[in-house]
Design a protein around this motif. Structure first.
Motif, PDB file in Angstrom:
ATOM      1  N   VAL A  46     -28.758  11.889-110.184  1.00  0.00           N
ATOM      2  CA  VAL A  46     -28.556  13.220-109.550  1.00  0.00           C
ATOM      3  C   VAL A  46     -29.769  13.512-108.628  1.00  0.00           C
ATOM      4  O   VAL A  46     -30.916  13.374-108.901  1.00  0.00           O
ATOM      5  N   PRO A  47     -29.280  14.064-107.438  1.00  0.00           N
ATOM      6  CA  PRO A  47     -30.546  14.462-106.503  1.00  0.00           C
ATOM      7  C   PRO A  47     -31.458  15.541-106.915  1.00  0.00           C
ATOM      8  O   PRO A  47     -30.736  16.465-107.706  1.00  0.00           O
ATOM      9  N   VAL A  48     -32.592  15.454-106.896  1.00  0.00           N
ATOM     10  CA  VAL A  48     -33.527  16.412-107.471  1.00  0.00           C
ATOM     11  C   VAL A  48     -33.914  17.375-106.304  1.00  0.00           C
ATOM     12  O   VAL A  48     -34.461  17.056-105.288  1.00  0.00           O
ATOM     13  N   GLN A  49     -33.875  18.673-106.548  1.00  0.00           N
ATOM     14  CA  GLN A  49     -34.067  19.563-105.732  1.00  0.00           C
ATOM     15  C   GLN A  49     -35.621  19.836-105.715  1.00  0.00           C
ATOM     16  O   GLN A  49     -36.250  19.971-106.917  1.00  0.00           O
ATOM     17  N   SER A  50     -36.133  20.075-104.484  1.00  0.00           N
ATOM     18  CA  SER A  50     -37.715  20.614-104.580  1.00  0.00           C
ATOM     19  C   SER A  50     -37.749  22.099-103.778  1.00  0.00           C
ATOM     20  O   SER A  50     -37.168  21.981-102.782  1.00  0.00           O
ATOM     21  N   TYR A  51     -38.500  22.772-104.394  1.00  0.00           N
ATOM     22  CA  TYR A  51     -38.707  24.010-103.941  1.00  0.00           C
ATOM     23  C   TYR A  51     -40.045  24.346-103.528  1.00  0.00           C
ATOM     24  O   TYR A  51     -40.885  24.053-104.379  1.00  0.00           O
ATOM     25  N   SER A  52     -40.151  25.073-102.557  1.00  0.00           N
ATOM     26  CA  SER A  52     -41.781  25.404-102.342  1.00  0.00           C
ATOM     27  C   SER A  52     -41.810  27.076-102.302  1.00  0.00           C
ATOM     28  O   SER A  52     -40.729  27.700-101.783  1.00  0.00           O
ATOM     29  N   TYR A  53     -42.592  27.559-102.729  1.00  0.00           N
ATOM     30  CA  TYR A  53     -43.057  29.137-102.993  1.00  0.00           C
ATOM     31  C   TYR A  53     -43.792  29.560-101.715  1.00  0.00           C
ATOM     32  O   TYR A  53     -44.872  29.030-101.561  1.00  0.00           O
ATOM     33  N   VAL A  54     -43.479  30.453-101.080  1.00  0.00           N
ATOM     34  CA  VAL A  54     -44.483  31.291-100.218  1.00  0.00           C
ATOM     35  C   VAL A  54     -44.723  32.550-100.640  1.00  0.00           C
ATOM     36  O   VAL A  54     -43.827  33.442-101.339  1.00  0.00           O
TER      37      VAL A  54
END
Length: 65
Positions: A52-60
Motif C-alpha cells: 500500500v503506498p505510504v503517504q508523506s506529509y510535510s508541515y509548514v
C-alpha cells in the motif's frame, strides 16, 4: 427463530450505495430495489503481499496577517 446468516463469496458481493445492504444480486438491491450497486471484489480482494503506498506529509508554519 432468527434467520440463519449465509456466506456471500467476495466475487459476487455487491454493496448498495443507497441503503448500504450487501447482497449477491448484481442488478438490483433486494432490500430497496436500487440499481446503484458496487462490486466489492475489486476493492477488498487484494493480494496478500501487495504494498500500500505510504503517504508523506510535510508541515509548514501558518502565516498570520
Amino acid at each position: 427463530m432468527p434467520a440463519m446468516p449465509f456466506p456471500i463469496p467476495l466475487a459476487s458481493a455487491y454493496l448498495c450505495q443507497d441503503c448500504n445492504c450487501v447482497s449477491n444480486c448484481s442488478r438490483r438491491c433486494p432490500a430497496c430495489a436500487s440499481e446503484v450497486l458496487m462490486g466489492l471484489a475489486g476493492i477488498l480482494n487484494r493480494e496478500v503481499g501487495e504494498e500500500v503506498p505510504v503517504q508523506s506529509y510535510s508541515y509548514v508554519t501558518a502565516m498570520v496577517a
